[in-house]
Motif scaffolding. Structure first.
Motif, PDB file in Angstrom:
ATOM      1  N   LEU A 334       0.612  -0.830  -0.386  1.00  0.00           N
ATOM      2  CA  LEU A 334      -0.061   0.400  -0.298  1.00  0.00           C
ATOM      3  C   LEU A 334       0.600   1.645  -0.417  1.00  0.00           C
ATOM      4  O   LEU A 334       0.670   2.067  -0.998  1.00  0.00           O
ATOM      5  N   ALA A 335       0.971   1.226   1.412  1.00  0.00           N
ATOM      6  CA  ALA A 335       2.073   3.089   1.239  1.00  0.00           C
ATOM      7  C   ALA A 335       3.957   3.088   0.893  1.00  0.00           C
ATOM      8  O   ALA A 335       4.435   2.971   1.239  1.00  0.00           O
ATOM      9  N   VAL A 336       4.217   3.966   0.181  1.00  0.00           N
ATOM     10  CA  VAL A 336       5.437   4.452   0.520  1.00  0.00           C
ATOM     11  C   VAL A 336       5.746   5.571   0.626  1.00  0.00           C
ATOM     12  O   VAL A 336       6.532   6.033   2.097  1.00  0.00           O
ATOM     13  N   SER A 337       4.750   6.757   0.503  1.00  0.00           N
ATOM     14  CA  SER A 337       4.616   8.231   1.025  1.00  0.00           C
ATOM     15  C   SER A 337       3.554   8.801   1.161  1.00  0.00           C
ATOM     16  O   SER A 337       2.809   8.234   0.589  1.00  0.00           O
ATOM     17  N   ASN A 342       2.766  20.196  -1.064  1.00  0.00           N
ATOM     18  CA  ASN A 342       2.839  20.925  -1.168  1.00  0.00           C
ATOM     19  C   ASN A 342       3.586  20.646  -2.996  1.00  0.00           C
ATOM     20  O   ASN A 342       3.355  20.249  -3.186  1.00  0.00           O
ATOM     21  N   ILE A 343       3.070  22.262  -3.485  1.00  0.00           N
ATOM     22  CA  ILE A 343       3.284  21.887  -4.866  1.00  0.00           C
ATOM     23  C   ILE A 343       4.088  23.070  -5.729  1.00  0.00           C
ATOM     24  O   ILE A 343       3.858  24.183  -4.759  1.00  0.00           O
ATOM     25  N   VAL A 344       5.173  21.824  -6.837  1.00  0.00           N
ATOM     26  CA  VAL A 344       6.386  22.942  -7.329  1.00  0.00           C
ATOM     27  C   VAL A 344       5.819  22.676  -8.843  1.00  0.00           C
ATOM     28  O   VAL A 344       5.140  22.380  -9.153  1.00  0.00           O
ATOM     29  N   VAL A 372       2.262  17.360  -7.619  1.00  0.00           N
ATOM     30  CA  VAL A 372       2.133  17.884  -5.929  1.00  0.00           C
ATOM     31  C   VAL A 372       2.772  17.123  -5.178  1.00  0.00           C
ATOM     32  O   VAL A 372       3.196  15.574  -5.554  1.00  0.00           O
ATOM     33  N   SER A 373       3.129  17.655  -4.500  1.00  0.00           N
ATOM     34  CA  SER A 373       4.286  16.112  -3.757  1.00  0.00           C
ATOM     35  C   SER A 373       3.984  15.282  -3.129  1.00  0.00           C
ATOM     36  O   SER A 373       2.562  15.017  -2.859  1.00  0.00           O
ATOM     37  N   CYS A 374       4.619  14.168  -2.966  1.00  0.00           N
ATOM     38  CA  CYS A 374       3.613  12.780  -2.732  1.00  0.00           C
ATOM     39  C   CYS A 374       4.184  12.204  -1.382  1.00  0.00           C
ATOM     40  O   CYS A 374       3.612  11.618  -0.964  1.00  0.00           O
ATOM     41  N   GLY A 375       4.946  13.580  -0.350  1.00  0.00           N
ATOM     42  CA  GLY A 375       4.838  13.176   0.729  1.00  0.00           C
ATOM     43  C   GLY A 375       5.712  12.531   1.194  1.00  0.00           C
ATOM     44  O   GLY A 375       7.218  12.666   0.014  1.00  0.00           O
ATOM     45  N   THR A 376       6.496  12.390   2.585  1.00  0.00           N
ATOM     46  CA  THR A 376       7.415  11.986   3.005  1.00  0.00           C
ATOM     47  C   THR A 376       7.128  10.183   2.953  1.00  0.00           C
ATOM     48  O   THR A 376       6.941   9.934   3.527  1.00  0.00           O
ATOM     49  N   PRO A 377       8.440   9.198   2.799  1.00  0.00           N
ATOM     50  CA  PRO A 377       8.436   8.311   3.166  1.00  0.00           C
ATOM     51  C   PRO A 377       8.505   7.710   3.831  1.00  0.00           C
ATOM     52  O   PRO A 377       8.629   8.380   5.143  1.00  0.00           O
ATOM     53  N   SER A 378       8.301   6.203   4.318  1.00  0.00           N
ATOM     54  CA  SER A 378       8.131   5.636   5.336  1.00  0.00           C
ATOM     55  C   SER A 378       9.106   5.423   6.563  1.00  0.00           C
ATOM     56  O   SER A 378      10.025   5.675   5.744  1.00  0.00           O
ATOM     57  N   ARG A 379       9.062   5.750   7.612  1.00  0.00           N
ATOM     58  CA  ARG A 379      10.392   6.205   8.069  1.00  0.00           C
ATOM     59  C   ARG A 379      10.930   4.041   8.315  1.00  0.00           C
ATOM     60  O   ARG A 379      11.912   4.305   8.497  1.00  0.00           O
ATOM     61  N   VAL A 380      10.311   3.155   7.652  1.00  0.00           N
ATOM     62  CA  VAL A 380      10.665   1.892   7.175  1.00  0.00           C
ATOM     63  C   VAL A 380      11.461   1.880   5.827  1.00  0.00           C
ATOM     64  O   VAL A 380      12.118   1.027   5.534  1.00  0.00           O
ATOM     65  N   LEU A 381      11.495   3.247   4.930  1.00  0.00           N
ATOM     66  CA  LEU A 381      11.810   2.730   3.684  1.00  0.00           C
ATOM     67  C   LEU A 381      12.543   3.505   3.877  1.00  0.00           C
ATOM     68  O   LEU A 381      13.035   3.930   4.131  1.00  0.00           O
TER      69      LEU A 381
END
Length: 393
Positions: A334-337, A342-344, A372-381
């Motif tokens: 399911l999740a990576v980030s 944020n939009i750049v 659009v930013s996909c966010g912050t990667p999971s801390r386990v990745l």
């Protein structure tokens, strides 16, 4: 070995009468519901019948072909409890029947399925569609799935206590990719995968989730049915076709049940912004303030849609910190980030070459595009440097 059943059984003992799943009709009325205790009883009944007569061997792969509803979720957990490996598939319907059937046959062959669980009505409609479509002459090996045992699970209501069980498989289920760009590929999802990623995606206890996402897709199945159950929460579901027909149902359910989390692809947010899809009258009293998570994922996130939706629904209590983009894939459970807001502005040509070069000068505007930013990667990745156009999942 860790098992999601241990967690679910414990929660069933702690609050047996708490609502776990409820499925709604087009008007928002509950048509199926399970408490934690009644759901566990139902899944145990299905598991017992699947083991009856030793019709399957340990870790046999079993396709789940169901229309939208809770029976597919019951069958999923029934397979897990019986020591079998469920394989959710898109159930071919009259629309796009041949393509969907081709994918189903491919998946059945690829995982060497030993059987197919389904509902009585769907099995009958599939036979009708096969007759009408003449698909047998189209190169699709219908005989392969026709030769497998099709098992209707609605009648499995009584518990068979003396039926021997296998231990749970290390593989929880097989999640197949959509097959939109290539043949569907199966991902082996383990119990450990789900238990480790659950708290990373849903960060609050006892979540209340509203979802119309397809239950065979990873964002719908994992994010809206498996994770909430393991966090002691409640899921209110309804069909994607009902959302398309009556999109206000999504907002009504969020308000009625004080949902804390929901998710959808970009097209859904754009769909709700179109003229006449949601009238002012239908949104009177709309309150989205209970949402802690409103996720936009599963397809490219468009900056204009993201910005306009936030602006349109902030007056109805939507908090900017609750609305975000995310990226994920079945291969990573399911999740990576998460948390992209944020939009750049970046250079189009550089982006096409796989590079994100920010545009800062007015002279560069003509050759720029927004992402659009996909966010912050999971801390386990650990992520390597990469870019996939301007897509977000």
């Amino acid at each position: 070995m860790a098992s999601i059943l241990d967690q679910l059984d414990r929660l069933g003992d702690e609050h047996p009468h708490k609502l776990l799943y409820s499925y709604l009709d087009l008007n928002g009325n509950p048509i199926e519901s399970y408490t934690y205790a009644s759901f566990l009883r139902r899944t145990k009944a299905i598991a017992g019948h699947l083991r009856k007569g030793r019709r399957f061997a340990a870790e046999d792969r079993i396709l789940l072909a169901y229309p939208p509803g809770l029976e597919m979720i019951c069958a999923f957990f029934g397979c897990v409890r019986a020591g079998l490996i469920p394989v959710p598939v898109y159930p071919p319907s009259s629309r796009g029947f041949q393509s969907a059937l081709y994918k189903m046959v491919h998946i059945a062959k690829d995982c060497q399925a030993a059987g197919i669980l389904t509902s009585k009505d769907y099995h009958a409609s599939l036979k009708t569609n096969l007759t009408r479509s003449g698909v047998s002459a189209s190169g699709v090996d219908v005989d392969y799935i026709s030769g497998l045992p099709w098992i209707v699970t609605e009648d499995f209501v009584d518990t068979i206590s003396d039926e021997p069980f296998f231990g749970t498989s290390e593989i929880l289920f097989l999640q197949y990719t959509s097959g939109s760009t290539m043949e569907p590929k199966g991902v082996m999802v383990t119990h450990e995968n789900i238990l480790e990623t659950c708290p990373l995606v849903i960060d609050h206890p006892s979540p209340v989730v509203v979802s119309w996402l397809p239950q065979y897709h990873d964002m719908g199945l994992i994010g809206c049915y498996l994770y909430p159950a393991l966090k002691g929460g409640t899921t209110y579901g309804f069909a994607a076709t009902d959302f398309i027909q009556r999109p206000v149902l999504w907002f009504d359910a969020i308000q009625t049940y004080r949902a804390t989390a929901t998710a959808a692809p970009n097209f859904a947010y754009d769909y709700c912004l179109r003229a006449k899809r949601l009238s002012k009258e239908s949104l009177e009293g709309c309150d989205l303030s209970s949402l802690r998570v409103l996720m936009c994922a599963a397809e490219p996130v468009k900056p204009d849609t993201f910005t306009r939706f936030l602006e349109a629904f902030q007056p109805f209590g939507l908090k900017s910190e609750s609305f975000y983009a995310a990226y994920g894939l079945a291969e990573n459970t399911l999740a990576v980030s998460l948390g992209g807001r944020n939009i750049v502005s970046v250079n189009k040509r550089a982006l096409a070459l796989g590079k994100a070069r920010m545009t800062t000068e007015v002279s560069e505007i003509g050759g720029a595009t927004q992402i659009v930013s996909c966010g912050t990667p999971s801390r386990v990745l650990t992520l390597r440097s990469w870019i996939r156009n301007s897509t977000s999942h």
